[in-house]
Scaffold this active site. Structure first.
Site, short mmCIF file in Angstrom:
data_model
loop_
_atom_site.label_atom_id
_atom_site.label_comp_id
_atom_site.label_asym_id
_atom_site.label_seq_id
_atom_site.Cartn_x
_atom_site.Cartn_y
_atom_site.Cartn_z
N HIS A 70 -52.57 11.11 42.51
CA HIS A 70 -52.56 10.53 41.16
C HIS A 70 -51.13 10.33 40.69
O HIS A 70 -50.87 9.56 39.77
CB HIS A 70 -53.35 11.42 40.18
N ARG A 71 -50.19 11.04 41.33
CA ARG A 71 -48.76 10.77 41.17
C ARG A 71 -48.20 10.71 42.58
O ARG A 71 -48.66 11.43 43.47
CB ARG A 71 -48.05 11.92 40.43
N ASP A 104 -44.81 19.89 34.79
CA ASP A 104 -44.44 18.50 34.49
C ASP A 104 -43.53 17.87 35.53
O ASP A 104 -42.55 17.20 35.19
CB ASP A 104 -43.73 18.44 33.12
N LYS A 111 -49.27 19.66 51.54
CA LYS A 111 -48.76 20.82 52.25
C LYS A 111 -48.87 20.58 53.74
O LYS A 111 -49.78 19.85 54.18
CB LYS A 111 -49.57 22.07 51.89
P1 NAD Z 1 -40.06 33.46 54.13
O1 NAD Z 1 -40.59 33.22 55.49
O2 NAD Z 1 -38.64 33.15 53.85
O3 NAD Z 1 -40.28 34.99 53.71
C1 NAD Z 1 -41.49 35.68 53.84
C2 NAD Z 1 -41.14 37.15 53.96
O4 NAD Z 1 -42.33 37.92 53.93
C3 NAD Z 1 -40.43 37.49 55.27
O5 NAD Z 1 -39.32 38.32 55.01
C4 NAD Z 1 -41.51 38.19 56.09
O6 NAD Z 1 -40.97 39.14 57.00
C5 NAD Z 1 -42.32 38.85 54.98
N1 NAD Z 1 -43.70 39.14 55.40
C6 NAD Z 1 -44.53 38.37 56.15
N2 NAD Z 1 -45.70 38.98 56.33
C7 NAD Z 1 -45.63 40.14 55.67
C8 NAD Z 1 -46.52 41.21 55.47
N3 NAD Z 1 -47.74 41.20 56.01
N4 NAD Z 1 -46.12 42.25 54.71
C9 NAD Z 1 -44.89 42.27 54.17
N5 NAD Z 1 -44.00 41.29 54.32
C10 NAD Z 1 -44.35 40.24 55.06
O7 NAD Z 1 -41.04 32.68 53.15
P2 NAD Z 1 -40.76 32.22 51.66
O8 NAD Z 1 -40.29 30.82 51.69
O9 NAD Z 1 -39.97 33.26 50.95
O10 NAD Z 1 -42.26 32.17 51.10
C11 NAD Z 1 -42.93 33.34 50.67
C12 NAD Z 1 -44.11 32.94 49.81
O11 NAD Z 1 -43.65 32.18 48.70
C13 NAD Z 1 -45.17 32.07 50.50
O12 NAD Z 1 -46.44 32.37 49.95
C14 NAD Z 1 -44.77 30.67 50.11
O13 NAD Z 1 -45.85 29.76 50.16
C15 NAD Z 1 -44.32 30.92 48.68
N6 NAD Z 1 -43.41 29.90 48.13
C16 NAD Z 1 -42.25 29.57 48.75
C17 NAD Z 1 -41.41 28.62 48.17
C18 NAD Z 1 -40.07 28.28 48.74
O14 NAD Z 1 -39.31 27.51 48.09
N7 NAD Z 1 -39.67 28.79 49.89
C19 NAD Z 1 -41.80 27.97 46.99
C20 NAD Z 1 -43.01 28.33 46.38
C21 NAD Z 1 -43.80 29.31 46.96
#
Ligand code: NAD
Length: 476
Positions: A70-71, A104, A111
């Protein structure tokens, strides 16, 4: 390779997200047709491609889901994980749609994922795998500055985004906007300052805003300011590390435990986040970190008594099996989907406040939006006006001196004459976004207390905006 983790408390991650959206759809009395249009995933691409690894052919599987258009472009990260599946990618794409609407950001939701344990491959192998995956996505219309723009997620970062951007540039050199095909790139390759830490920074800004609302703090059963809080963090990766670092170093909050894959480290006096992170990078885990108690059963530390629990690792960390035992007063969902639908019901009943993922971790996509605009405008933010702002500040300082007959102190002059650079502007835009979104969510909840929690209020805001887009233009 482990099997894809499809079920959380007996529900797929996708169904778990849908149930949460249903609460908002019911509250808004959206008609069933429009509700279905909002919830359904527009398209999913599955690719399988061979890459030669150590003289042998290995076949890799990847997905890119587009939840809504939609965007445009549709926006969302690409994760590299050994247990990812199509359902998870679709759920995360849906979350992106709602997330963008809440803050916004004028994008649809998407994904991507590659079924891989990146720790088992060398840098050169990952580069070749990423380039091939990129070509598969681009050739099938699932990667372009106009329609579908990935970003980093679990297991990927600036390095992978640079490979994606470079591959796209070689495939489509005539596309003058080729750099905008992906965000989260290194600054030297068209990235924007402040993107790497943006999600963690957004978590900090969101919590700062929460603590500007005394009634919200009181209702959550918390006391004092952000600096008085004891926080447990799960996952010290990109998001968790930056959030924990800023909250402890800048706001004075105490990080009393960090949970990682191999266990947890606990120190009631507060952990030195930078030191834990260094240990994690050097040793691949937190075990052996000096100055803290090591707990092998990391998951049990989620149940530690604390003010704020900050899950920043993966989905489903808080589920029906441990939700009753969570003793945090507030859960700040830095990860996507860290609380299952059933756990959410339990925590709601128990009165635990949740700052939901679709709001709390939206800092990443917000700054990705800024990066995309920077790439389309082909100029760094602040480049045109910075010196002009400095000059204007100087004029004000001079005018003040002439009118008062007193010299403006040096520190004051320095502040008045400083023009904003790119990082200042990114932080300002991110802070404003996180503040405004929380104020909207809080106002929605205050206007309709029956919604009951921040998650439903956030979904109400998102669904209202998306439904408007469908209703205004009709279905094409
Ligand atoms: P990342 O891979 O940099 O870090 C994830 C960390 O979690 C790692 O240090 C890993 O060792 C640890 N980990 C993995 N499994 C684990 C477990 N079972 N128990 C404890 N620790 C565990 O990933 P990220 O980019 O920091 O993303 C983390 C979460 O944030 C995800 O759900 C991702 O979808 C969400 N997210 C990330 C971003 C982004 O900009 N990177 C933005 C929005 C949301």
């Amino acid at each position: 390779m482990t099997a894809p983790m499809e079920l959380l408390d007996g529900l797929s991650f996708r169904a778990s997200v849908d149930r949460m959206v249903d609460r908002a759809l019911e509250a808004l009395k959206i008609d069933p047709g429009t509700a279905e249009a909002i919830k359904s995933c527009a398209s999913v691409l599955k690719v399988q491609f061979p890459v030669e690894i150590d003289g042998r052919i290995e076949v890799f599987t990847g997905w890119r889901a587009v939840h809504s258009t939609h965007r445009l472009p549709a926006k969302g990260g690409i994760r590299y994980a050994p247990d990812v599946g199509q359902g998870e990618v679709e759920a995360l794409a849906a979350l992106m749609t709602y997330k963008c609407a809440v803050v916004d950001v004028p994008f649809g939701g998407s994904k991507g994922a590659l079924l891989i344990d990146p720790r088992r491959y060398t840098r050169d192998q990952l580069r070749r795998i990423t380039r091939r995956f990129t070509a598969e996505l681009a050739r099938r219309g699932f990667l372009s500055p106009a329609t579908n723009v990935p970003a980093p997620d679990m297991g990927t970062g600036e390095r992978e985004m640079a490979w994606i951007a470079d591959t796209y540039k070689h495939l489509f050199p005539e596309d003058v906007n080729h750099l905008a095909c992906v965000t989260g790139k290194p600054v030297t390759l068209g990235g924007i300052r402040g993107r790497k830490e943006a999600t963690g920074r957004g978590v900090q800004y969101a919590l700062q805003e929460f603590f500007r609302h005394p009634a919200a703090v009181r209702e959550a059963g918390l006391k004092g300011g952000l600096g008085d809080q004891r926080i447990v963090v799960q996952g010290l990766g990109n998001v968790g590390y930056h959030a924990a670092k800023f909250l402890s170093e800048e706001d004075g909050a105490r990080i009393v435990a960090v949970i990682e894959r191999d266990g947890a480290v606990v120190n009631e006096a507060g952990l030195d986040v930078e030191a834990v992170r260094r240990h994690l990078v050097e040793h691949g885990g937190v075990k052996g970190f000096a100055g803290a108690t090591y707990v092998e059963d990391g998951a049990s530390v989620l149940e530690l008594e604390c003010d704020i629990l900050l899950p920043a690792a993966m989905e489903g960390a808080i589920h029906a099996g441990n939700a009753e035992r969570i003793r945090a007063r507030m859960i700040a969902e830095a990860a996507n989907g860290p609380v299952t639908h059933e756990a959410d019901e339990i925590l709601r009943r128990r009165g635990v406040t949740i700052l939901p993922d679709l709001y709390l971790n939206a800092g990443g996509v917000t700054v990705s939006y800024f990066e995309w605009i920077r790439n389309l405008s082909h100029i760094r933010f602040g480049r045109i006006d910075r010196r002009f702002d400095e000059m204007r500040g100087n004029h004000y300082a001079q005018a003040l001196e002439e009118l008062t007959g007193k010299a403006v102190p040096e520190w004051m002059r320095a502040r008045m004459t400083r023009g904003a650079d790119e990082l200042d502007l990114v932080r300002s835009g991110l802070d404003d976004t996180m503040r405004t979104a929380f104020q909207d969510i809080r106002a929605t909840l205050e206007a309709n207390p029956k919604l009951g929690d921040y998650r439903t209020a956030a979904y109400v805001i998102a669904v209202r905006k998306i439904a408007r887009a469908y209703i205004d233009v009709g279905v094409y």
